[in-house]
Design a protein around this motif. Structure first.
Motif, PDB file in Angstrom:
ATOM      1  N   TYR A   1       0.840  -1.196   0.000  1.00 44.96           N
ATOM      2  CA  TYR A   1       0.000   0.000   0.000  1.00 44.96           C
ATOM      3  C   TYR A   1       0.879   1.251   0.000  1.00 44.96           C
ATOM      4  CZ  TYR A   1      -3.742   3.114   1.679  1.00 44.96           C
ATOM      5  OH  TYR A   1      -4.649   4.125   1.836  1.00 44.96           O
TER       6      TYR A   1
ATOM      7  N   ARG B   1       2.485   1.682  -3.352  1.00 40.99           N
ATOM      8  CA  ARG B   1       1.587   2.160  -4.409  1.00 40.99           C
ATOM      9  C   ARG B   1       1.390   3.676  -4.290  1.00 40.99           C
ATOM     10  NH1 ARG B   1      -3.667   3.030  -4.575  1.00 40.99           N
ATOM     11  NH2 ARG B   1      -4.174   2.009  -2.605  1.00 40.99           N
TER      12      ARG B   1
ATOM     13  N   SER C   1       3.005   6.628  -6.872  1.00 43.83           N
ATOM     14  CA  SER C   1       2.105   7.572  -7.535  1.00 43.83           C
ATOM     15  C   SER C   1       2.540   9.017  -7.253  1.00 43.83           C
ATOM     16  CB  SER C   1       0.686   7.311  -7.025  1.00 43.83           C
ATOM     17  OG  SER C   1      -0.169   8.305  -7.513  1.00 43.83           O
TER      18      SER C   1
END
Lengths: 1258, 300
Positions: free
Chosen positions: B89, B92, B96
């Protein structure tokens, strides 16, 4: 050097208007143009002369230069640089920029277009130069334009075939014809001006531009053409300076061509295709320039000197180039030998012998090359032998034909041999010695022979033909030969003798040289055998002492060699002194001392430990007696040293007292012979100087007493040592008047001091009882105190001036003992009060009975009380009947302190100097501490400020300055306090919060108090004398500045401070208070420093896009600072009548300088940091030109100089950094070159145009 | 008369300041923060010019970061399935956010499985580490994005690289020698940066998170939580001698760790939001990790 116009008249076409005669100079110039002006145009001096006002001519009756004349000379330098050099540099940059554009730019224009553009620029420069040259004022300016135009024209013609991006002619020979035609036209046209500037720029720039684009060996033909043309001009015109630059350019051009083919390492033995052609061209250059050197006729020493530079450069650059392109390194020996032989042979030609300097240059150059060639083929001893042969040959030839050059070559070659002996042969001997200690016969013999040859040179040849070696540097060189001989002799001794006998060999050489030195009275020989003596001592220390053997064992070699070497040193001492002056006696003394040191070492190593004091003191007595017998009193000094060593040995032997007799350590008995010896020497000492006798007697009697103190310390039980010492002191004090020796009284005082120290360190800490609750501490300290009171009246010798001081010391010590006794008995919380009361009682008794000692003891007790209050009572938490003991005790102390400030007696001069206010200061400190304890942290600073304000007003009202001073301290403390509590108080982003409403009142109070200290107030005159007004003004402004630091964001702080600078300038002018100007100037420095460190280098790497990022913040600060310039100019006009002072005064009287330079510096750095790397130089150039134009507009010379310097810095940056930087693209490069070049030319044009106007301001 | 009036006005101003400061109930900590902040600013500013002039290249910085990160590689192998999901998590969100950084570096994001560690830090060249304890404090993905963007900006703005330069200089390390970097303890990276650098990382990190679509209030809510925690741990002096002793200690600590107070960071965050007009971006995404465990293996 320009030839005189009369010697070589100009061509007929210009005969009617020769440059040197056209303007009739109205008056001789007062400023002598520097040499650069002479290199310039012939009309240059005439230009200066014609424009210099006649009134500026110096009077011959004024010997020293006035300030105005110095300014004029500085201006002359600036004018020469601005008018003469800026245009030259600018033209060079423009030409190079256009050339790079032609070579590197492929996308914008085709080859034909670039050729046309390049020709247009060439013709524009040429045409512009020819046009301006007709006007007298612009003649100097025009010459570089003409030269630059021709060089660009030649290069463009060269580029027609040789530059790929501009190739429009495919035939090499056609282009060669074009180049020859252009070169011919260039020579013919530039010679019309008879100016080295025009011709030089044309040729040198042609070299440079050609070097930018060399692509094959045939492109070097351009260089050959230029070299031939240049030599022809040099021989015809005698422009030998030009030839120097021609040689540099020729070889640099060739080396650059080689560098581009071979890389930075050169050929390094690897063959390359154009090697032979390159070698042939290089030799052609050398021959061409050497022929020029040989056949020339020089007319002045300066001509000859410049020719010498050319001759040296020609050969050195040839050798450098040959080395760089070296394919066969094994030929270096032959190359150097042949070139050296040719140079030496040419040096002996009659045409050269007539020119003494040329003969010297070529002879030395040839000899140097031949000598330098030897190591390229030979190695080891052969080199030294060949050089020695050569050296002796040169020396013999020099003596035979009386030629100093040959003699000096011989002497210098001899030095080379010496360096070889030291650097090579001696190293080999050291290597051999590391392996074993055997005799090195071959090397030793060689060194011995060399020593003989060099001593023959130095002592025989130098003496026999003294007339050849009497002057510098021959006499120095011949002396150096003797040192080389000494080095060789020492090396031979080391090689031929080993083990314990080496030291004897050194000593033998030392003794021999000492005898020779005595006969020849030679200082150099003295120095040499002195060094040999050091070598012998070192050898003895390392080898002959055998310190690694077991202690107190007998070593036969040591027992034999040490006395022999010592004897050699004593004998050398006999021969050492050449005369009886101090230096020579000292020199002799060193050798005698070395002998004594060797015998002392023998005692140390051979005599058992417990007997060493006896042996040493016996040797000391022996030396003393022998010295008296032979009349050499220096030995008495050796005896003193031995006596000191005996004492040291006595106190250090058996330090733990292991060996005892009847509980008494034996080492105490070992000290007794030393004591006896000391008193013996004190009794027997006899030297010529009676002062020394008295001093020695004093030292030895003190030593005896000290040893007795030590014995008592060792023998008596610990609690009673202090008592025994005080008894000894009393006994000594009683004996003194009986024997009449005053030193005994001083020794009694010293022993009493020991007793005091012992009491404080030991007896005060004792806790054991003595009898019925009476402690042992009380009994022993009481006895010591009683003894001290007795000694205070009896221990001083009769008639001594120190009687009062001694009495003071003893009574103070007794009172101190009682004070410390109270400390042990009274409880902690009330001790300060007890001491304060005790001090008050002492003061009152003194006031009543005038007992002087007690007054000072009262002062000391008051100080102790204050210290106790601050360090202890502030932290007492206990209560007495519900009342805080801290409050009560501090109240008592404060009251007593204020009472003492009124009651206590002190000398009138101290009272007049207000020393009694120490007590009021102490009281104020206590009040301040209470404020700190009682108020909240945020309020303390404000509380102190208000307390300071009240104290100030009270002091001003009652005219008590000490209260005002206390107020200043409180205000300063308030200022300091805000940094720890107030400035960071409140919430972030809160504009009106505790920070502002506590700090602003403080600033207000500071400025209010400052305002009361104005010059009109007579009461505060003393305060101003101490500069408290300045301090308060600075604190007030500092408070505001600090507040802004925390109120504004970090980025905008620089602008906020700049605004404060503006306001301070306004205040300074409006109130006529220079202090605000000073602050403004300082804050300007701070603003700029902050701007540089934070906003430039401390800024984020990526915030350039924001409106506060790249330029806005700093530009706003710069703008605000520059906005202060009108104020600054007004202040300068206001201060014009003030007398000149130091440099700080000058800065204050001329604030416009700082207010201009600081923002300009900031702007310059901002451009450097914030601009794209490739554009920085260009931006600086434009900034510099803008500054120069601005300076011309407001007629400010220093500003103009800054612009000028920035322009030069741009040029230097370009030259030293940008060109070598990989980040500088070719586009950046030629744009920057052209723009900066144009800026320089424009600046030069301005200097030319306004030169007379500028002079009017001086 | 004018003088007496002026004196009264000034005295009243002083007394008013005294009155208001005495009435203030908020305790004012006595510290050398002001002096330390100025000294630290000055020290930082003094070091900036040399830092800029001797900056590490990107390749050198990446190599340094890799060498330092190898020490943490062992702990990554011990992650539980839940922690692996948590790390995924973090990775990610971090990947980004890092797309909008100025410098193209190999950013990587790692979880430190220690619930007592309420901290995050970054290494030169790209590695970013987040303590599990810090994640426990978070209630939204925007807060995570704010933290990761903050650490990315420490790398992006050369703070990490300059710390390497400073530490190498202080410890006389030769960065060309392999293993020399291991002499820099990891506490150095966890200790935070100078005040200006922290502010810069906060400010630019917020912009980075917003560029990636996150709410700027993620940073605000996190700082509010930090501020509350901080006030619980601050002890205020009750006497001058306590002031002096704390002053000495704080001066020493503060000089080396001149972190801005959470309240100051919060104020800056609100200021940036107001300045950029982001007041309407209040909606935050929930902090949500989805995973399953099947036969002891983690499944996304």
């Amino acid at each position: 050097m320009r030839p005189p116009a009369a010697a070589t008249p100009p061509p007929l076409s210009r005969a009617q208007m020769p440059p040197t005669k056209a303007p009739a100079p109205p008056a001789p110039t007062p400023v002598t143009p520097p040499p650069t002006a002479r290199v310039g145009a012939p009309s240059q001096q005439a230009t200066f002369r014609s424009s210099t006002p006649a009134s500026a001519a110096p009077s011959s009756s004024v010997p020293a230069a006035t300030a105005q004349q110095r300014m004029k000379s500085v201006f002359a330098l600036e004018e020469i640089l601005g008018r003469n050099w800026l245009n030259k540099i600018g033209i060079v940059l423009i030409v190079l920029g256009v050339a790079w554009f032609g070579i590197k730019e492929f996308s914008q224009l085709g080859a034909f277009g670039k050729v046309v553009l390049s020709y247009l620029v060439s013709l524009a420069l040429l045409g512009g130069g020819v046009f301006l040259e007709r006007r007298e004022r612009y003649r100097v300016f025009s010459y570089p334009c003409i030269g630059g135009g021709w060089s660009l024209l030649f290069w463009t013609t060269y580029a027609l075939n040789h530059v790929a991006a501009m190739r429009v002619v495919s035939s090499v020979s056609t282009d060669l014809i074009f180049m020859l035609l252009v070169a011919l036209a260039m020579v013919v046209h530039t010679l019309r001006y008879r100016s080295q500037v025009v011709t030089g720029i044309a040729f040198l720039l042609a070299y440079w531009t050609v070097s930018l684009s060399n692509d094959n060996v045939y492109s070097l033909t351009a260089g050959v053409i230029l070299a031939i043309g240049l030599v022809a001009i040099v021989i015809k015109m005698s422009w030998f300076e030009l030839e120097v630059f021609g040689i540099l350019s020729t070889y640099a051009n060739h080396l650059y061509w080689l560098y581009r083919r071979l890389g930075p390492g050169g050929a390094a033995g690897h063959a390359f295709p154009d090697y032979h052609a390159s070698t042939a061209i290089l030799l052609f250059y050398w021959v061409t320039y050497r022929i020029s050197y040989v056949v020339r006729k020089t007319k002045s020493p300066m001509h000859e000197h410049i020719s010498t530079v050319a001759a040296l450069l020609n050969t050195l650059l040839l050798l450098g180039a040959l080395k760089f392109q070296s394919v066969q390194p094994e030929l270096a020996f032959w190359a150097l030998l042949i070139i050296g032989a040719l140079e030496f042979s040419m040096g002996q030609l009659p045409i050269i012998r007539r020119r003494r300097e040329a003969f010297v240059v070529l002879s030395v150059l040839g000899a140097g090359l031949m000598i330098g060639a030897v190591p390229f083929r030979y190695s080891g001893n052969n080199v030294a032998i060949l050089w020695l042969i050569g050296a002796e040959a040169f020396l013999a030839a020099g003596v035979a034909v009386s030629e100093v050059v040959f003699r000096r070559l011989g002497l210098l070659a001899g030095l080379l041999v010496g360096l070889h002996l030291a650097g090579i042969d001696f190293q080999e001997l050291m290597v051999a010695r590391r392996v074993n200690d055997d005799v090195a016969l071959a090397v030793g013999v060689m060194f011995a022979l060399c020593a003989a040859v060099f001593y023959v040179n130095a002592l025989f040849v130098g003496q026999r033909w003294r007339q050849f070696f009497g002057d510098a540097p021959d006499v120095q060189l011949i002396y150096v030969h003797s040192y080389v001989g000494a080095f060789a002799a020492a090396s031979a001794a080391w090689a031929l003798f080993s083990g314990d006998w080496t030291a004897l060999a050194f000593a033998g050489v030392m003794l021999t040289l000492a005898v020779l030195g005595q006969k020849l009275k030679s200082f150099h020989l003295q120095l040499q055998y002195g060094v040999l003596g050091l070598l012998a001592l070192y050898r003895v220390a390392v080898v002959n002492l055998h310190s690694d053997a077991a202690q107190y064992t007998h070593v036969p070699a040591r027992l034999i060699t040490l006395p022999i070497v010592a004897a050699a040193f004593y004998l050398t001492a006999k021969w050492a002194a050449a005369n009886e002056d101090n230096n020579q006696r000292f020199f002799r003394g060193l050798f005698a001392f070395a002998g004594t040191a060797l015998i002392t070492s023998l005692i140390y190593y051979e005599v058992p430990e417990l007997w060493q004091p006896l042996a040493a003191i016996t040797f000391a007595v022996l030396l003393l007696e022998v010295g008296k017998q032979i009349g050499y009193p220096v030995l008495a000094w050796h005896a003193h040293l031995l006596g000191a060593l005996a004492a040291l040995a006595a106190v250090t032997v058996d330090p733990s007292g292991v060996q005892r007799w009847q509980n008494i350590p034996l080492h105490a008995f070992a000290a007794l012979p030393v004591v006896a010896g000391a008193y013996w020497i004190a009794w027997r000492i006899r030297v010529p100087n009676q002062d020394h006798v008295r001093l020695g007697r004093l030292a030895y009697s003190w030593a005896g007493t000290a040893m007795m103190v030590w014995v008592l310390n060792e023998a008596v039980p610990a609690p009673w040592i202090a008592v025994s010492w005080i008894v000894l002191a009393v006994a000594l004090a009683l004996i003194m008047p009986r024997i009449g020796y005053r030193q005994i009284g001083w020794q009694a005082n010293a022993v009493a001091a020991c007793s005091i120290v012992r009491s404080y360190n030991f007896n005060l800490a004792m806790e054991q009882p003595f009898w019925q609750g009476i402690s042992l501490r009380l009994v022993t300290i009481a006895i010591v105190a009683a003894g001290l009171y007795f000694l205070s009246r009896k221990s001083t010798p009769p008639g001594s001036e120190s009687r009062r001081a001694i009495a003071y010391l003893h009574t103070f010590a007794a009172t101190a003992l009682l004070t410390f006794l109270a400390w042990h008995e009274v409880s902690s919380g009330w001790l300060a009060a007890v001491w304060a009361v005790f001090a008050l009682v002492l003061a009152l008794v003194d006031r009543r009975f005038e007992v002087e000692d007690l007054r000072w003891q009262a002062h000391a007790l008051a100080a102790l009380t204050m210290l106790r209050s601050v360090t202890v009572n502030l932290y007492v938490l206990e209560t007495w009947h519900g009342v805080s003991v801290r409050l009560l005790s501090l109240a008592i102390v404060a009251v007593i302190l204020y009472a003492l400030s009124r009651l206590i007696r002190m000398p009138e001069e101290l009272r007049e100097r207000e020393f009694h206010h120490i007590y009021s200061w102490a009281a104020s400190v206590l009040v301040s501490l209470l404020v700190w304890y009682e108020l909240k942290p945020l309020s303390v600073a404000v509380g102190w400020a208000v307390f300071g304000l009240v104290l100030f007003e009270y002091g001003l009202w009652r005219r008590i300055r000490q209260f005002r001073f206390q107020a200043y301290v409180a205000l300063a403390a308030s200022f300091g306090r805000i940094f720890f509590a107030n400035l960071t108080a409140g919430n972030p982003g809160e504009f009106w919060g505790p920070r502002t409403y506590t700090v602003l009142p403080i600033a207000l109070i500071l400025f209010f108090v400052y305002a009361q200290l104005g010059p009109e107030d007579q009461t505060a005159r003393a305060d101003r004398g101490f500069h408290f007004d300045i301090l308060l003004a600075y604190l007030g402004t500092g408070t505001v500045v600090a507040l802004l630091y925390f109120q504004f964001s970090n980025e905008w702080l620089v602008t906020a401070w700049a605004v404060v600078v503006f306001v301070l300038f306004g205040l300074a002018l409006g109130l006529d208070r220079p202090i605000f100007l000073h602050q403004a100037l300082l804050l300007t420095l701070g603003t700029c420093t902050r701007g540089v460190m934070h906003n430039l280098f401390g800024a984020s790497y990526f915030t350039g896009s924001g409106w506060t990022g790249r330029y806005v913040v700093l530009s706003s600060a710069i703008a605000v600072l520059l906005a202060c310039l009108p104020f600054a100019f007004r202040w300068r006009d206001h201060e014009k009548a003030q007398p000149s002072g130091n440099w700080i005064g000058a800065v204050v009287r001329h604030p416009e300088q700082l207010m201009f330079f600081a923002p300009v510096l900031l702007l310059t750095l901002m451009l450097a940091v914030k601009m794209r790397a490739g554009m920085v130089t260009l931006a600086w150039g434009i900034e510099a030109l803008s500054i120069i134009i601005f300076a011309f507009l407001i007629n400010e010379r220093s500003f103009r100089l800054v612009g000028f310097l920035l322009l030069m810095a741009s040029f230097a940056k370009m030259l030293l950094l940008d060109i070598w930087s990989g980040a500088w693209s070719w586009t950046d490069r030629y744009i920057t070159f052209v723009i900066v070049g144009v800026a320089m030319v424009l600046a030069s044009f301005l200097y030319t145009k306004y030169s007379e106007k500028i002079r009017q301001f001086l | 008369m004018k003088r007496a009036l002026a004196f009264l006005v000034v005295l009243l101003a002083g007394l008013a300041g005294l009155y208001f400061s005495q009435r203030r109930n908020d305790p004012t900590p006595v510290s050398a923060n002001a002096v330390v902040a100025m000294a630290a600013d000055a020290q930082r500013d003094l070091s900036r010019a040399p830092m800029r002039l001797t900056r590490l290249s990107d390749d050198e910085e990446i190599a340094v970061g890799k060498e330092l990160a190898e020490e943490y590689a062992a702990s990554a192998e011990k992650l539980t399935p839940e922690e692996q999901a948590l790390e995924g998590y973090v990775r990610r969100v971090g990947n980004s956010v890092s797309l909008h950084a100025h410098r193209r570096l190999p950013y990587s994001f790692h979880l430190l499985p220690d619930r007592a560690m309420m901290n995050a830090f970054s290494l030169p060249g790209g590695p970013v580490y987040v303590g599990e304890g810090l994640l426990d404090l978070m209630t939204s993905e925007d807060e995570l994005a704010a933290i990761l963007a903050h650490e990315i900006e420490h790398i992006d703005h050369y703070h990490c690289a300059e710390r390497v330069q400073i530490e190498a200089r202080l410890r006389h390390l030769n960065l060309d020698i392999v293993g020399a970097l291991l002499q820099i303890p990891f506490q150095v990276w966890e200790a935070g940066y100078k005040k200006d650098e922290e502010f810069e990382a906060d400010r630019e990190g917020m912009r980075l998170a917003v560029l990636d679509g996150y709410s700027p209030y993620g940073e605000v809510t996190l700082f509010e939580r930090f501020s509350k925690l901080h006030s619980e741990y601050v002890i205020h002096a009750q006497s001058p001698e306590e002031e002096l002793s704390q002053l000495a200690i704080q001066s020493l600590q503060g000089y080396f760790r001149s972190h801005p107070l959470p309240s100051e960071r919060l104020a800056q965050a609100n200021s940036v939001i107001a300045q950029e007009g982001w007041q309407d971006r209040r909606t935050q995404k929930p902090f949500r990790v989805e995973y399953e465990v099947q036969n002891g293996k983690y499944v996304q």
